[in-house]
Design a protein around this motif. Sequence first.
Motif, PDB file in Angstrom:
ATOM      1  N   ARG A 195       2.120   1.906  -3.457  1.00 13.53           N
ATOM      2  CA  ARG A 195       1.113   2.362  -4.431  1.00 13.53           C
ATOM      3  C   ARG A 195       0.870   3.865  -4.273  1.00 13.53           C
ATOM      4  N   ARG A 196       0.935   4.347  -3.035  1.00 11.83           N
ATOM      5  CA  ARG A 196       0.761   5.793  -2.826  1.00 11.83           C
ATOM      6  C   ARG A 196       2.025   6.539  -3.277  1.00 11.83           C
ATOM      7  N   LEU A 201      -7.006   3.690   0.929  1.00 11.41           N
ATOM      8  CA  LEU A 201      -6.144   2.902   1.821  1.00 11.41           C
ATOM      9  C   LEU A 201      -6.633   2.996   3.272  1.00 11.41           C
ATOM     10  N   LYS A 214      -8.940   0.477   4.350  1.00 13.94           N
ATOM     11  CA  LYS A 214      -8.349  -0.834   4.643  1.00 13.94           C
ATOM     12  C   LYS A 214      -7.422  -0.780   5.849  1.00 13.94           C
ATOM     13  N   GLU A 217      -4.900   1.399   6.442  1.00 11.56           N
ATOM     14  CA  GLU A 217      -3.552   1.921   6.238  1.00 11.56           C
ATOM     15  C   GLU A 217      -3.501   3.372   6.741  1.00 11.56           C
ATOM     16  N   SER A 220      -5.275   7.781  -0.638  1.00 15.45           N
ATOM     17  CA  SER A 220      -5.168   7.781   0.827  1.00 15.45           C
ATOM     18  C   SER A 220      -6.508   7.418   1.453  1.00 15.45           C
ATOM     19  N   PRO A 242       0.813  -1.232   0.000  1.00 19.44           N
ATOM     20  CA  PRO A 242       0.000   0.000   0.000  1.00 19.44           C
ATOM     21  C   PRO A 242       0.842   1.276   0.000  1.00 19.44           C
ATOM     22  N   TYR A 243       1.920   1.289   0.813  1.00 12.63           N
ATOM     23  CA  TYR A 243       2.728   2.515   0.865  1.00 12.63           C
ATOM     24  C   TYR A 243       3.409   2.773  -0.482  1.00 12.63           C
TER      25      TYR A 243
END
Lengths: 457, 199
Positions: A123-124, A157, A160, A162, A154, A120-121
């Motif tokens: 993808r951002r 995420l 989910k 994050e 953001s 996830p980090y």
Amino acid sequence: MARGDMSGWLVAGAAALLFLSGCAAYHERMAAVDEALARGQVDEALKALDADGREAREQDYPLYLLNRAMILRQRGDLDGALLALAEAARRAEEAAVISVSEQAAAATVNEGRRSYAGAPYERRLIHVFLALTYLELGRLEEARVEALQIDLISKALAEKGEPDDPFARWLAGIIFEALGEWSDARIAYDKALAAYTDEGSPYALPPPRQLQRDLVRATRAVGLADEARRLRERFHLAADDPTLDPEAYARQGEFIFFYLDNLAPLWRETNTLVQATEGGHLVRIALPYAVPRPSPVERARVRADDHEATAERAEDIARLSVTYLEGQMPKLVGRAIVRAVAKEKAVDKVQKEGGAVLGLIMNIATVASERADTRTWSLLPDNVRLARLLLPPGTYPVRVILEDRDGRVLARRDLGEIFFRAGDKRWRSFHWIDPRIARWWTVPPDPEWIRIHVHGG
Amino acid sequence: MNAIRTLFTLLLAAAVLAACATRVERIGVEEVRDLSGEWNDTDSRLVAEEMVSDVLSRPWLTEFQQRTGRRPAVIVGTIRNLSHEHINVTTFINDIERELINSGKVDFVAAPHERGELRAERKDQELNASEETRKPMGQELGADFMLQGDISTIIDREGKRQVRYYQVDLTLIDLATNRKVWIGQKKIKKYVVGKSVRP
């Protein structure tokens, strides 16, 4: 089924396992790229990556593009980097949708059979690096699109679980401020500050002083004088600090500098024996472990004549990588054990029904196919630091100086003569890679890590 | 035996599904085909058509013609992309220009980046073209009105579902007086459901 037919099936199955297991693991293939980058041979690094990319499986292609973008940025080919990042973003989004065939392959062969969607980090961070690259090209409106994308991803995420990324928010605020959109800038700075102080978040860091000044300035710009005063007092900022005044700020030029430090952790593979719950026998499993690659750079200073600023730590990517992998370990271990037991049973059956030779072939195939998924966007920096340097209108030779903890200069880089009019903003980044990066290639996993994550403490 | 058969079936399925090839098919440029839900050529064309049709049906046009006895000269200024997407604003501007010119109701002035090239050509003609064919400097048609605007979005998303709301705002401004003579707005709303599974 006749024994002859069975043998054909079994050989085909073993061959398929071997074929689908792939060749060298990602971390092994990246060694040549890292080495070339550490020597400062960017073209060689690109050549090595492209050679690997030509043979890359469809599932690995997003990762190839992400790493390619980082090398192209190093090379100064920002347009090429944009293309690679945009394509990687599109493919990573597609890959994030569950694939039936890939799940099946991951359950039977290894984890690396899944398409690379990125953590996830990561993808951002694709949008962060898109924004940064647009800024360096002076394409502010397009950087703004990425600032909105950062907000969008953001939110997705956060659904989910994050946590928010403070650096991404800070960058978005800087973009909005540059466009004179003070209200959006203030909100973004505020979110950045909240994310830096979010206890327990892997993104948390001591809030940068520069961000505190940015938030006070934006709060004043939207006319909330009392709130700005409260914030200034809370941050212990001087009342006459010229950087807190939006009008005084606009009369200056500004150099916004991003220092990208070394490389993100490498994920290596370790093989270990664990006891399966079912049947109680020992099975061999392959798991990834993170090897952080911290750099000796203590201070990154940017200097223009006698004006100087030290870049402050804005993002600890190494921590994000390590924390993410640790969070994945229970799932990885569980799936690896199930896979190992299934493979062992398959070998058993083959041996009984096909004979010792076929059993041996099947055994080799299952062992060879068990590889840890060590794919990670490893050409990201270990950490990102940011400095905003105000300059009266004029032309300045801008230089970056990197120092270790004893004040010894590790590297200097001239960024050339830069002309500033009042209100002009220039964005530049510098990615430095430790020439001794190879020392991290052979670091074994910490036995304590194996005890905690594999054997459950 | 069942376990082995399942294993092989899964492997075979993985290999087959991984081997799907790219397919290309030519389609008409007018054909509407939404893939991702993002702003596309159809949105650009439809918005341009509708907004130009609106701007040309408003009183400012007849008022100008009655006052001056000629068609107004219009120029397209900045149309900002304030959306979440990298929208190709040039395509949208081209669609608007085409609709305006083809209406025959307004004259259209070249954009600043086009004018530079035209001026360079006229300068070159002063030196190199024959007197009969030479186009003199200082005879350009000055625009009477400038069209400005922006494209913005609001995206509401939950899991795989999202509502994408696009709003295009255009304003026609009298260059002599800064008076806004027309404000147009076009909205598009799309409901997009993402894939929940791939082959």
